[in-house]
Design an enzyme around this catalytic site. Structure first.
Site, PDB file in Angstrom:
ATOM      1  N   LYS A  65       0.865  -1.189   0.000  1.00 27.99           N
ATOM      2  CA  LYS A  65       0.000   0.000   0.000  1.00 27.99           C
ATOM      3  C   LYS A  65       0.894   1.228   0.000  1.00 27.99           C
ATOM      4  O   LYS A  65       2.032   1.184   0.465  1.00 27.99           O
ATOM      5  CB  LYS A  65      -0.863   0.018   1.261  1.00 27.99           C
ATOM      6  CG  LYS A  65      -2.120   0.821   1.125  1.00 27.99           C
ATOM      7  CD  LYS A  65      -3.232  -0.004   0.496  1.00 27.99           C
ATOM      8  CE  LYS A  65      -4.480   0.792   0.240  1.00 27.99           C
ATOM      9  NZ  LYS A  65      -5.599  -0.092  -0.125  1.00 27.99           N
ATOM     10  N   ASP A  68      -7.053   4.388  -4.160  1.00 30.86           N
ATOM     11  CA  ASP A  68      -7.702   4.227  -2.852  1.00 30.86           C
ATOM     12  C   ASP A  68      -8.340   5.602  -2.606  1.00 30.86           C
ATOM     13  O   ASP A  68      -8.580   6.349  -3.571  1.00 30.86           O
ATOM     14  CB  ASP A  68      -6.676   3.836  -1.772  1.00 30.86           C
ATOM     15  CG  ASP A  68      -7.333   3.305  -0.495  1.00 30.86           C
ATOM     16  OD1 ASP A  68      -7.708   2.127  -0.461  1.00 30.86           O
ATOM     17  OD2 ASP A  68      -7.487   4.074   0.480  1.00 30.86           O
TER      18      ASP A  68
HETATM   19  N1  GLU Z   1      -7.422   0.272  -2.632  1.00 32.24           N
HETATM   20  C1  GLU Z   1      -8.176  -0.890  -2.950  1.00 32.24           C
HETATM   21  C2  GLU Z   1      -8.196  -1.830  -1.762  1.00 32.24           C
HETATM   22  O1  GLU Z   1      -8.266  -1.374  -0.645  1.00 32.24           O
HETATM   23  C3  GLU Z   1      -7.786  -1.524  -4.272  1.00 32.24           C
HETATM   24  C4  GLU Z   1      -6.357  -1.885  -4.435  1.00 32.24           C
HETATM   25  C5  GLU Z   1      -6.002  -2.356  -5.846  1.00 32.24           C
HETATM   26  O2  GLU Z   1      -6.840  -2.405  -6.708  1.00 32.24           O
HETATM   27  O3  GLU Z   1      -4.819  -2.672  -6.029  1.00 32.24           O
HETATM   28  O4  GLU Z   1      -8.174  -3.029  -1.875  1.00 32.24           O
END
Ligand code: GLU
Length: 448
Positions: free
Chosen positions: A129, A169
């Site tokens: 992340k 996100d």
């Molecule tokens: N931010 C999203 C999550 O919390 C998607 C992440 C992504 O698609 O890589 O899973």
């Protein structure tokens, strides 16, 4: 709540000591470790190989300066993060969050959750992340572009379709992914669509990715309801937030026969007894980037409550889709008292530990984020598949794949909870099921 195992307790104490002040990360770790007692009892090799200690320590953490100039020519400095948590199952995969609250503890909680969420999808993706304390609110397009370019000018060296693949996100959507992709392409001289997901549909994006988190969370709740011989039909629902996840949750709930009466943003709550007008919300939020209070300008029958609490509104299904820790113990008690029978988390860790306890004790259908909102990242993995095959799939085909993935996640969590003697406990099911796959891969890869 299952009591934390003695051996695991000392591992948790070590996490607290090594990561001072990172409260959200502590919370996310504790929630997983609380589920793992019976797992290590069955698998002593996980203790021997120190799998839990290793999983709690990110493989790599990158923190960097992001300088950029605003429209007045003033220089601004933000902090950028990418925490590459686990590559046991595939390249690091997870979104970028741009929000003023971002600091290392938030990125680490999100990255940690992502490991298990991504494992649950059944697709070959590791966990990571990133983000920044940059606040996109009120910024011009050009300012957002300059920020994104500066952010990627540093981060690009850590990315790659087989290495680390960010997406969106909170605060990062199609516009931001576009600017970051453009800068990545320029610096590397490579048209490498697989390096980012959530791309535009004309340049490598996947149909259904925009809708995926909200649709997926709704499919998950639908499965929980089916397991109780129930359905969305005629259910009164509330969905917090009004961003990407909330919008497509409302859309899918409505398609499945439910009625969404409330949504929100950080300023207040909209209550529309007749059912929310989704076209208006889409226009306000996706096109005009306005606040939700404008809803009542054209819909005077609806109510806007500044600083209101959406969880005070009686509903049968609640889908928190805004941010972490938005439902506390008191809110959870109110929801249960008002007749809520199902909660599906579109956001990451939206319920505090006290709130989770209330839902589990009340034995309502409670789908924790790492299972319920996995449809977003799962569809990112489908986008990667299409990019790798230089292919693009139809909406119907992709949505069916997403639905099948959510049905599978539900079944795996449900069956794992039964196997470990906690029927109906999706928290335990998701944590154990997500963990075991990563742990086995780590054992296979040796001590790295
Ligand atoms: N931010 C999203 C999550 O919390 C998607 C992440 C992504 O698609 O890589 O899973």
């Amino acid at each position: 709540m299952v009591q934390i195992d003695e051996k695991i307790e000392s591992m948790y104490q070590e996490v607290l000591k090594r990561n001072p002040g990172e409260t959200e990360f502590h919370q996310a770790v504790l929630e997983v470790l609380e589920s793992l007692g019976p797992v290590v009892a069955k698998h002593p090799e996980y203790l021997e190989r120190k799998i839990i200690e290793r999983i709690c320590e990110p493989e790599r953490q990158i923190i960097f300066r992001v300088p950029w100039q605003d429209d007045k020519g003033i220089v601004n400095i933000n902090r950028g993060f990418r925490v590459e948590f686990s590559s046991a199952l595939g390249p690091y995969k997870g979104g970028l969050r741009f929000h003023p609250s971002v600091y290392l503890g938030i990125i680490k909680f999100l990255g940690f959750e992502q490991i298990f969420k991504n494992s649950l999808t059944g697709l070959p993706i590791g966990g990571g992340k990133g983000g920044s304390d940059f606040d996109p609110k009120g910024k011009s397009d050009d300012e957002v572009m300059r920020f994104c370019q500066s952010f990627i000018t540093e981060l690009y060296r850590h990315l790659g379709e087989h290495t680390d693949v960010p997406a969106g996100d909170i605060g990062v959507g199609g516009r931001e992914i576009g600017y970051m992709f453009g800068q990545y392409k320029r610096i590397t001289n490579r048209y490498e669509p697989g390096v980012l997901t959530g791309k535009g549909l004309t340049w490598g994006g996947s149909l259904v990715r925009t809708e995926a988190t909200g649709y997926g969370a709704t499919f998950f709740v639908n499965e929980m309801l089916k397991a109780r011989k129930d359905s969305f039909d005629g259910k009164i629902c509330t969905v917090s937030g009004s961003g990407n996840v909330a919008i497509y949750t409302i859309e899918k709930i409505t398609q499945l026969g439910g009625k969404c009466v409330a949504c929100s943003d950080s300023n207040g709550v909209i209550y529309d007894e007749k059912g929310l007008d989704l076209d208006l919300i889409k226009r306000l939020k996706e096109v005009e980037r306005r606040r939700i209070e404008e809803y009542v300008k054209t819909h005077s029958h609806a109510k806007y409550v500044p600083k209101g609490n959406i969880w005070d509104i009686p509903c049968q299904v609640a889908m928190p889709s805004a941010t972490q820790n938005e439902i506390n113990g008191h809110d959870a008690t109110t929801l249960v008292k008002n007749g809520c029978i199902a909660v599906g988390e579109g956001a990451n860790m939206p319920t505090t530990p006290e709130g989770v306890k209330v839902f589990l004790e009340a034995k309502i259908a409670y789908g924790p984020g790492k299972a319920a909102n996995a449809g977003g990242v799962a569809t990112s993995a489908l986008e990667m598949q299409q990019n790798a095959g230089r292919d693009s799939w139809s909406f119907e085909y992709t949505e069916k794949k997403l639905e099948d993935i959510m049905i599978n996640i539900h079944r795996n969590c449900f069956e794992t909870a039964e196997e470990y003697g906690a029927p109906g406990n999706y928290v335990l099911g998701a944590n154990i099921c997500g963990f075991i796959k990563v742990a086995n891969a780590m054992v296979a890869h040796g001590l790295i």
